[in-house]
Design a protein around this motif. Structure first.
Motif, PDB file in Angstrom:
ATOM      1  N   ARG A 243       0.832  -1.214   0.000  1.00  0.00           N
ATOM      2  CA  ARG A 243       0.000   0.000   0.000  1.00  0.00           C
ATOM      3  C   ARG A 243       0.864   1.259   0.000  1.00  0.00           C
ATOM      4  O   ARG A 243       0.548   2.236  -0.670  1.00  0.00           O
ATOM      5  N   GLY A 244       1.948   1.232   0.773  1.00  0.00           N
ATOM      6  CA  GLY A 244       2.819   2.390   0.876  1.00  0.00           C
ATOM      7  C   GLY A 244       3.513   2.739  -0.423  1.00  0.00           C
ATOM      8  O   GLY A 244       3.704   3.910  -0.741  1.00  0.00           O
TER       9      GLY A 244
ATOM     10  N   HIS B 180       2.331   2.188  -3.439  1.00  0.00           N
ATOM     11  CA  HIS B 180       1.335   2.773  -4.346  1.00  0.00           C
ATOM     12  C   HIS B 180       0.925   4.176  -3.905  1.00  0.00           C
ATOM     13  O   HIS B 180       0.686   5.044  -4.743  1.00  0.00           O
ATOM     14  N   ALA B 181       0.844   4.399  -2.607  1.00  0.00           N
ATOM     15  CA  ALA B 181       0.399   5.697  -2.090  1.00  0.00           C
ATOM     16  C   ALA B 181       1.561   6.653  -1.835  1.00  0.00           C
ATOM     17  O   ALA B 181       1.333   7.791  -1.442  1.00  0.00           O
ATOM     18  N   GLU B 182       2.792   6.179  -2.011  1.00  0.00           N
ATOM     19  CA  GLU B 182       3.999   6.971  -1.766  1.00  0.00           C
ATOM     20  C   GLU B 182       4.066   7.486  -0.332  1.00  0.00           C
ATOM     21  O   GLU B 182       4.400   8.630  -0.073  1.00  0.00           O
ATOM     22  N   THR B 183       3.742   6.615   0.622  1.00  0.00           N
ATOM     23  CA  THR B 183       3.862   6.945   2.040  1.00  0.00           C
ATOM     24  C   THR B 183       5.108   6.272   2.590  1.00  0.00           C
ATOM     25  O   THR B 183       5.684   5.384   1.952  1.00  0.00           O
TER      26      THR B 183
END
Length: 109
Positions: free
Chosen positions: A74-75, A77-80
């Protein structure tokens, strides 16, 4: 230069890393079961204490590995920010506890 799909490379093989963590946890759990079997021949109490300390940690490492996999995916893809070091710390703690269990076996045998 940024890729059209995002800044991360899909070839990072997140799945391979997760499987490596899961194999590590499984190896520790199986090794500890063998060691507990050996310790039980000398002292059932020592085997129960070592098992109560190490086996739940092996299961927790598997859970942490899966959770880390989901957070990284998830990170990316979300650039977190990516997850911290809880999983390596848990593996290090399990290695220390496994070593202490082996020491108990050597001292009691």
């Amino acid at each position: 230069m940024e890729r059209p799909g995002g800044p991360w490379d899909p070839g990072l093989q997140i799945e391979r890393t997760t499987l490596a963590w899961l194999r590590t946890a499984l190896t520790f759990v199986v090794g500890m079961l063998v060691l507990l079997r050996l310790i039980a021949h000398e002292s059932n109490l020592a085997a129960a204490v070592c098992g109560a300390l190490t086996l739940p940690l092996g299961v927790a490492i598997s859970w942490l590995a899966w959770r880390r996999h989901l957070r990284i995916e998830r990170g990316l893809h979300a650039e977190t920010p990516l997850p911290g070091g809880a999983l390596p710390a848990a593996v290090a703690a399990l290695a220390v506890l496994a070593g202490c269990s082996g020491l108990i076996y050597v001292l009691f045998a």
